[in-house]
Design a protein around this motif. Structure first.
Motif, PDB file in Angstrom:
ATOM      1  N   TRP A  16     -11.475  -8.320   1.714  1.00 45.47           N
ATOM      2  CA  TRP A  16      -9.994  -7.048   1.085  1.00 45.47           C
ATOM      3  C   TRP A  16     -10.868  -7.221  -0.857  1.00 45.47           C
ATOM      4  CZ3 TRP A  16      -7.058  -6.819  -2.829  1.00 45.47           C
ATOM      5  CH2 TRP A  16      -6.657  -5.397  -2.154  1.00 45.47           C
TER       6      TRP A  16
ATOM      7  N   ASP B  67      -0.506   4.493   6.362  1.00 44.35           N
ATOM      8  CA  ASP B  67      -0.951   5.475   5.690  1.00 44.35           C
ATOM      9  C   ASP B  67       0.171   6.463   5.433  1.00 44.35           C
ATOM     10  OD1 ASP B  67      -3.535   4.030   5.342  1.00 44.35           O
ATOM     11  OD2 ASP B  67      -4.174   5.183   6.114  1.00 44.35           O
TER      12      ASP B  67
ATOM     13  N   ASP C 252      -5.014   0.380  -8.552  1.00 44.98           N
ATOM     14  CA  ASP C 252      -4.553   1.196  -7.457  1.00 44.98           C
ATOM     15  C   ASP C 252      -6.251   1.872  -6.817  1.00 44.98           C
ATOM     16  OD1 ASP C 252      -1.727   0.828  -8.336  1.00 44.98           O
ATOM     17  OD2 ASP C 252      -1.791   2.446  -9.115  1.00 44.98           O
ATOM     18  N   GLU C 253      -7.383   2.271  -7.520  1.00 46.66           N
ATOM     19  CA  GLU C 253      -8.367   2.684  -7.019  1.00 46.66           C
ATOM     20  C   GLU C 253      -8.731   2.058  -6.176  1.00 46.66           C
ATOM     21  OE1 GLU C 253      -9.996   4.972 -10.065  1.00 46.66           O
ATOM     22  OE2 GLU C 253      -8.841   6.578 -10.622  1.00 46.66           O
TER      23      GLU C 253
ATOM     24  N   GLY D 214      -2.513  -2.901  -0.488  1.00 45.32           N
ATOM     25  CA  GLY D 214      -3.075  -1.519   0.574  1.00 45.32           C
ATOM     26  C   GLY D 214      -3.230  -2.272   1.873  1.00 45.32           C
TER      27      GLY D 214
ATOM     28  N   ARG E  77      -7.550   0.861  -3.057  1.00 46.25           N
ATOM     29  CA  ARG E  77      -7.630   2.130  -2.291  1.00 46.25           C
ATOM     30  C   ARG E  77      -8.830   1.704  -1.379  1.00 46.25           C
ATOM     31  NH1 ARG E  77      -7.108   5.520  -5.606  1.00 46.25           N
ATOM     32  NH2 ARG E  77      -5.108   5.805  -5.232  1.00 46.25           N
ATOM     33  N   GLU E  78     -10.151   1.502  -1.916  1.00 49.87           N
ATOM     34  CA  GLU E  78     -11.548   1.832  -1.778  1.00 49.87           C
ATOM     35  C   GLU E  78     -11.596  -0.051  -1.068  1.00 49.87           C
ATOM     36  OE1 GLU E  78     -13.798   2.289  -5.518  1.00 49.87           O
ATOM     37  OE2 GLU E  78     -13.347   3.541  -5.467  1.00 49.87           O
TER      38      GLU E  78
ATOM     39  N   THR F  31      -9.329  -1.642   0.594  1.00 52.14           N
ATOM     40  CA  THR F  31      -8.673  -1.250   2.260  1.00 52.14           C
ATOM     41  C   THR F  31      -9.268  -0.108   3.519  1.00 52.14           C
ATOM     42  OG1 THR F  31      -6.916  -1.477   0.839  1.00 52.14           O
ATOM     43  CG2 THR F  31      -6.627  -0.114   3.226  1.00 52.14           C
ATOM     44  N   ILE F  32     -10.055   0.590   2.306  1.00 47.94           N
ATOM     45  CA  ILE F  32     -11.374   1.656   3.410  1.00 47.94           C
ATOM     46  C   ILE F  32     -11.722   1.258   3.488  1.00 47.94           C
ATOM     47  CG2 ILE F  32     -12.613   3.823   3.263  1.00 47.94           C
ATOM     48  CD1 ILE F  32     -10.614   5.031   0.968  1.00 47.94           C
TER      49      ILE F  32
END
Length: 332
Positions: free
Chosen positions: A48, A126, A263-264, A147, A267-268, A270-271
Motif C-alpha cells: 500500500w 467502502d 486523498d486521491e 483507505g 484511493r488509488e 487502496t485499489i
C-alpha cells in the motif's frame, strides 16, 4: 490551552525531520509512516505504502516527503496509535485490530465469520460500515482514514496434526492474535486459543507449546511456519482488513491541493493493494502445497452457529455496532 497544545504538536510533527532525515530539507511537509511489518512485497502495509508514495510524488513532486519506518521501529503498535493521535507520527498502516485499543467498536471487523470473502469486505468498508467506523476513529482517535486495504489473504488454521473435521479442532492449542474477539471466536470453535507474540510462533510450534497457528497464507509462507505445521484447514474464519490513517489535525492544516492529492493517491493505492492481496493469497497457497502442506476445506457454515453468541455479546457490549453488523450481514 488545549488548542495551543494541538497546534504545537502539529507543528513539531511536521517539522521534526528537517534536521534528522536525509534529503528532507526541500520538502514542505515531512511525514513519518509507521508499520509493524517488513518493507518487502510480502507485506500488505508496504504494498500500500509504495503505491501511495509513487502516486503522491506524481501529483505533488517533492512537496511531501514520506519516510517509511518498518518492523515497528517507532515502537509497539498500541503506542504508535497514541502517537498518531497526538501527531508525533503522521501516518500509520496497520491491521484494523490494533485501533480497538482506542476505539473498541472497530473490533467488530475481527468477529469470526463476519465476511464471506474480500469482495464483501470491500463493499462494506467502502459503504456505510466504513463511514460509521471512520467517524468513530475521527472522533475518538483524531485520525482520518486514508483507505481500507486487504490483508494478503483470509486467516486459516495451520496445524502439526491433520484437521479433517470440526471435531478434530477440539482442545487444539492455536496461536491467535491477542485480541478479545479472536480469543472468543476460537473458544467458540472448540480450540484452545493461545495469545502469543509473532516472534515466538515458530519456536512455539517447534517446542510443542502450541499445536498450530491461524494466519494468512503469505505470512505462513514467509515466516516458514509450514516447516512445523504441515496441515492447513481452510476455515476462512476472518477476513480482517488493513487500514491506513493520518492525523486529522495535520491533514486539515495542509493546503487544499495537497489534501486532495493525498486523498486521491490513497484511493488509488487502496485499489492497487486490494488487487495484489487477492492474487497473493492464491499464489501463496500453491507454493505451500508445493512445499508439502496438505489442505482440507472446512465446509461453509460449519461454525456459524458456534460463533453467534460471540457476535451477540459484542453488540451487547458495544451497541453502536449493531447497525454496522446488520449492514455487513446484509451484504452476504
Amino acid at each position: 490551552m488545549r488548542n495551543l497544545l494541538k497546534i504545537t504538536a502539529s507543528a513539531l510533527a511536521l517539522t521534526f525531520a528537517a534536521g534528522a532525515l536525509v534529503n528532507s530539507a526541500q520538502a514542505a511537509y515531512n511525514m513519518r509512516v509507521y508499520s509493524s511489518l517488513p518493507a518487502n512485497d510480502q507485506s500488505s502495509h508496504y504494498v500500500w505504502f509504495k503505491s501511495f508514495e509513487e502516486k503522491l510524488k506524481q501529483k505533488v513532486g517533492d512537496e511531501v516527503k514520506l519516510h517509511f519506518f518498518a518492523n515497528g521501529m517507532l515502537g509497539k503498535e498500541a503506542d504508535a496509535c497514541q502517537q498518531v493521535k497526538m501527531g508525533a507520527i503522521q501516518v500509520m498502516i496497520s491491521g484494523t485490530s490494533i485501533w480497538s485499543t482506542l476505539v473498541p467498536e472497530i473490533g467488530v471487523l475481527d468477529l469470526g465469520y463476519l465476511f464471506k470473502d474480500f469482495d464483501t469486505v470491500g463493499k462494506a468498508l467502502d459503504g456505510d460500515a466504513g463511514q460509521k467506523l471512520g467517524g468513530m476513529l475521527e472522533k475518538n482517535a483524531n485520525v482520518k482514514i486514508l483507505g481500507f486495504g486487504y490483508n494478503l489473504g483470509a486467516r486459516n488454521v495451520y496445524t502439526k496434526k491433520e484437521i479433517k473435521t470440526p471435531e478434530d479442532l477440539q482442545n487444539v492449542k492455536i496461536r491467535v492474535l491477542p485480541v478479545p474477539t479472536f480469543l472468543a471466536t476460537f473458544e467458540a470453535m472448540g480450540a484452545v486459543p493461545i495469545p502469543m507474540p509473532g516472534g515466538e510462533v515458530y519456536s512455539g510450534l517447534q517446542m510443542g507449546v502450541i499445536d498450530g497457528v491461524e494466519h494468512d497464507a503469505p505470512t505462513v509462507l514467509s515466516s516458514k511456519y509450514y516447516e512445523q505445521a504441515k496441515f492447513g484447514y481452510l476455515t476462512h474464519h476472518v477476513f480482517n482488513p488493513i487500514v491506513a490513517v493520518m492525523n486529522k489535525n495535520i491533514l486539515s492544516t495542509m493546503p487544499e491541493e495537497i489534501q486532495k492529492a493525498i486523498d486521491e493517491s490513497a484511493r488509488e493505492a487502496t485499489i492497487y493493494e486490494r488487487t495484489v492481496a487477492v492474487d497473493s493469497e492464491a499464489k501463496a497457497i500453491e507454493e505451500l502445497k508445493a512445499k508439502g502442506v496438505k489442505f482440507t476445506v472446512c465446509p461453509d457454515g460449519t461454525f456459524d452457529e458456534a460463533v453467534k453468541k460471540v457476535k451477540d455479546d459484542f453488540i451487547t457490549q458495544y451497541p453502536e455496532t449493531k447497525d454496522i453488523l446488520t449492514y455487513i450481514e446484509g451484504l452476504k
